[in-house]
Write a protein that holds these residues in place. Structure first.
Motif, PDB file in Angstrom:
ATOM      1  N   GLU A  84      22.018 -39.336 -24.126  1.00  0.00           N
ATOM      2  CA  GLU A  84      22.110 -39.162 -25.155  1.00  0.00           C
ATOM      3  C   GLU A  84      20.416 -40.311 -25.098  1.00  0.00           C
ATOM      4  N   ASN A  85      19.850 -40.710 -24.617  1.00  0.00           N
ATOM      5  CA  ASN A  85      18.912 -41.309 -24.107  1.00  0.00           C
ATOM      6  C   ASN A  85      19.620 -42.843 -23.731  1.00  0.00           C
ATOM      7  N   LYS A  86      20.257 -42.588 -22.920  1.00  0.00           N
ATOM      8  CA  LYS A  86      20.931 -44.213 -22.966  1.00  0.00           C
ATOM      9  C   LYS A  86      21.717 -44.553 -21.097  1.00  0.00           C
ATOM     10  N   ARG A  87      21.670 -44.948 -20.583  1.00  0.00           N
ATOM     11  CA  ARG A  87      22.394 -45.066 -19.316  1.00  0.00           C
ATOM     12  C   ARG A  87      23.441 -44.382 -19.222  1.00  0.00           C
ATOM     13  N   ASN A  88      24.506 -44.035 -18.598  1.00  0.00           N
ATOM     14  CA  ASN A  88      25.306 -42.552 -19.028  1.00  0.00           C
ATOM     15  C   ASN A  88      26.529 -43.774 -18.116  1.00  0.00           C
ATOM     16  N   PRO A  89      27.870 -43.817 -18.981  1.00  0.00           N
ATOM     17  CA  PRO A  89      28.383 -44.546 -19.011  1.00  0.00           C
ATOM     18  C   PRO A  89      29.234 -44.447 -17.727  1.00  0.00           C
ATOM     19  N   LEU A  90      29.188 -42.942 -18.129  1.00  0.00           N
ATOM     20  CA  LEU A  90      29.938 -42.172 -16.855  1.00  0.00           C
ATOM     21  C   LEU A  90      29.925 -41.918 -15.291  1.00  0.00           C
ATOM     22  N   TYR A  91      28.478 -41.507 -15.106  1.00  0.00           N
ATOM     23  CA  TYR A  91      27.497 -42.201 -14.215  1.00  0.00           C
ATOM     24  C   TYR A  91      28.175 -43.182 -13.093  1.00  0.00           C
ATOM     25  N   ASP A  92      27.621 -44.389 -13.354  1.00  0.00           N
ATOM     26  CA  ASP A  92      28.612 -45.248 -12.292  1.00  0.00           C
ATOM     27  C   ASP A  92      28.759 -46.314 -13.356  1.00  0.00           C
ATOM     28  N   SER A  93      29.629 -47.080 -12.461  1.00  0.00           N
ATOM     29  CA  SER A  93      29.573 -49.380 -12.739  1.00  0.00           C
ATOM     30  C   SER A  93      30.039 -49.497 -11.816  1.00  0.00           C
ATOM     31  N   PRO A  94      29.599 -50.431 -12.779  1.00  0.00           N
ATOM     32  CA  PRO A  94      29.902 -52.070 -11.550  1.00  0.00           C
ATOM     33  C   PRO A  94      30.728 -52.365 -11.070  1.00  0.00           C
ATOM     34  N   ILE A  95      30.806 -53.201  -9.445  1.00  0.00           N
ATOM     35  CA  ILE A  95      32.265 -53.911  -8.582  1.00  0.00           C
ATOM     36  C   ILE A  95      32.268 -54.629  -9.257  1.00  0.00           C
ATOM     37  N   GLN A  96      32.710 -55.845  -9.721  1.00  0.00           N
ATOM     38  CA  GLN A  96      32.872 -56.524  -9.974  1.00  0.00           C
ATOM     39  C   GLN A  96      34.290 -57.284 -10.296  1.00  0.00           C
ATOM     40  N   PRO A  97      35.659 -57.060  -8.743  1.00  0.00           N
ATOM     41  CA  PRO A  97      37.432 -57.865  -9.276  1.00  0.00           C
ATOM     42  C   PRO A  97      36.562 -58.806  -9.336  1.00  0.00           C
ATOM     43  N   GLY A  98      37.880 -60.036 -10.503  1.00  0.00           N
ATOM     44  CA  GLY A  98      38.128 -61.142 -10.191  1.00  0.00           C
ATOM     45  C   GLY A  98      38.544 -61.599  -9.136  1.00  0.00           C
ATOM     46  N   GLY A  99      38.449 -63.182  -9.007  1.00  0.00           N
ATOM     47  CA  GLY A  99      38.746 -63.874  -8.121  1.00  0.00           C
ATOM     48  C   GLY A  99      37.849 -63.468  -6.858  1.00  0.00           C
ATOM     49  N   ARG A 100      38.541 -63.773  -5.965  1.00  0.00           N
ATOM     50  CA  ARG A 100      37.840 -64.255  -4.184  1.00  0.00           C
ATOM     51  C   ARG A 100      37.382 -62.672  -3.675  1.00  0.00           C
ATOM     52  N   GLU A 101      37.739 -61.879  -3.994  1.00  0.00           N
ATOM     53  CA  GLU A 101      37.392 -60.813  -3.392  1.00  0.00           C
ATOM     54  C   GLU A 101      35.594 -60.224  -3.083  1.00  0.00           C
ATOM     55  N   ARG A 102      35.181 -60.280  -1.790  1.00  0.00           N
ATOM     56  CA  ARG A 102      33.659 -59.270  -2.534  1.00  0.00           C
ATOM     57  C   ARG A 102      33.660 -58.683  -1.715  1.00  0.00           C
ATOM     58  N   PRO A 103      33.279 -57.282  -3.146  1.00  0.00           N
ATOM     59  CA  PRO A 103      33.228 -55.708  -2.185  1.00  0.00           C
ATOM     60  C   PRO A 103      32.104 -55.520  -1.881  1.00  0.00           C
ATOM     61  N   SER A 104      32.105 -54.845  -0.615  1.00  0.00           N
ATOM     62  CA  SER A 104      31.174 -54.760  -0.069  1.00  0.00           C
ATOM     63  C   SER A 104      29.974 -53.589  -1.102  1.00  0.00           C
ATOM     64  N   GLN A 105      30.340 -53.196  -2.134  1.00  0.00           N
ATOM     65  CA  GLN A 105      29.375 -52.269  -2.611  1.00  0.00           C
ATOM     66  C   GLN A 105      29.573 -53.004  -4.191  1.00  0.00           C
ATOM     67  N   LYS A 106      28.249 -52.644  -4.980  1.00  0.00           N
ATOM     68  CA  LYS A 106      28.884 -54.020  -5.709  1.00  0.00           C
ATOM     69  C   LYS A 106      28.237 -52.961  -7.105  1.00  0.00           C
ATOM     70  N   ARG A 107      28.112 -51.182  -7.080  1.00  0.00           N
ATOM     71  CA  ARG A 107      28.422 -50.311  -7.721  1.00  0.00           C
ATOM     72  C   ARG A 107      29.034 -49.260  -6.701  1.00  0.00           C
ATOM     73  N   THR A 108      29.479 -48.461  -8.124  1.00  0.00           N
ATOM     74  CA  THR A 108      30.293 -47.347  -7.380  1.00  0.00           C
ATOM     75  C   THR A 108      29.037 -46.133  -7.033  1.00  0.00           C
ATOM     76  N   THR A 109      29.812 -45.523  -6.041  1.00  0.00           N
ATOM     77  CA  THR A 109      28.950 -44.643  -5.461  1.00  0.00           C
ATOM     78  C   THR A 109      30.034 -43.114  -4.947  1.00  0.00           C
ATOM     79  N   ARG A 110      28.994 -41.951  -4.674  1.00  0.00           N
ATOM     80  CA  ARG A 110      29.241 -40.239  -5.044  1.00  0.00           C
ATOM     81  C   ARG A 110      28.872 -40.070  -3.068  1.00  0.00           C
ATOM     82  N   VAL A 111      29.650 -39.116  -2.616  1.00  0.00           N
ATOM     83  CA  VAL A 111      29.059 -38.574  -1.532  1.00  0.00           C
ATOM     84  C   VAL A 111      30.148 -37.137  -1.991  1.00  0.00           C
TER      85      VAL A 111
END
Ligand SMILES: [Cu+2]
Length: 266
Positions: free
Chosen positions: A118-145
């Protein structure tokens, strides 16, 4: 129970909302669902996507109850409350389910695999990964394989699981099928800590919840062992008992196929 003619204020029966198969959404329903997901993805407090995704895994504590007797009730409460967060943004939207048994050839539904819609970023395609707190996820955005087509669970496998009359046996076997889909999607979905950040998580778990619902229709005399009914589903303000009737939670599953039809669902 005494007969109640008119419900007390605040207890008016909710209108039932139907969850539908991703593939059966109308253009308008899909647009509304996308709008709701896009809206929660922009909210950084406890009404937003990052908060809800984070309850499942990171940030700690990891609350989800995989491989426990509360697997199905906990996830039903989780989806119910996340769906309410979506409805706060776009009234009337519901979580669609991804019927992987029908999508051997297609794999992940097309509405989730396009970068733009619909001429926009598709919010179902992926999402940022930004947990609060001190955890630092190794990925910043979701991926699929995704795995090879044809290796998702088949309708026959699901049928064999639904045939179990004992709840705990059914639940253990369904969770095993569920695990396989997480691994098949791969990437972010493979790890409990991050799985719920992938928007497909919610459609996968709506399918799992729907299969519990179909099992409940099929085995009306069976059910969750009574000793579990008063168990709390932390961090949600709900017990197992609160999750038993989906219509009591204000939703129902649309019949999508002949096999899905149960009593009253023709
Ligand atoms: Cu899961």
């Amino acid at each position: 129970m005494s007969p109640v003619v008119s419900p007390a204020p605040g207890q008016a029966p909710q209108r039932l909302r139907h969850r539908r198969s991703v593939r059966r959404l109308t253009t308008g329903q899909l647009a509304d669902f996308r709008a709701a997901v896009a809206a929660v993805q922009t909210i950084s407090d406890d009404r937003g996507f990052q908060f809800w995704a984070g309850i499942h895994g990171l940030p700690l504590p990891i609350s989800c109850t995989h491989h426990s007797e509360l697997f199905l009730p906990w996830h039903r409460a989780y989806l119910y409350l996340f769906e309410k967060a979506l409805q706060d943004q776009v009234p009337g939207v519901t979580l669609p389910w991804w019927d992987w048994t029908k999508e051997h050839a297609e794999g992940i539904p097309a509405s989730y695999t396009k970068r733009r819609a619909e001429n926009k970023r598709n919010p179902l395609y992926d999402s940022p990964i930004q947990p609060g707190g001190r955890e630092r996820p190794s990925q910043k955005r979701t991926t699929r394989v995704p795995g090879p087509p044809g290796q998702l669970p088949s309708a026959g496998q699901v049928e064999a699981v639904l045939a179990n009359r004992d709840f705990l046996t059914f639940q253990t076997q369904l969770e095993s099928i569920h695990d396989g889909v997480h691994v098949w999607v791969g990437g972010t979905m493979e790890s409990i800590a991050t799985a719920a950040y992938d928007p497909i998580f919610w459609a996968h778990h709506a399918m799992i919840d729907r299969l519990w619902y179909l099992w409940q229709l099929r085995h009306p005399g069976a059910g969750v062992p009574p000793r579990l009914l008063d168990r709390a589903l932390a961090p949600f303000p709900m017990t197992v008992r609160d999750t038993l009737e989906v219509t009591g939670l204000g939703y129902d599953y649309a019949a999508s196929t002949a096999a899905a039809k149960g009593p009253g669902h023709g």
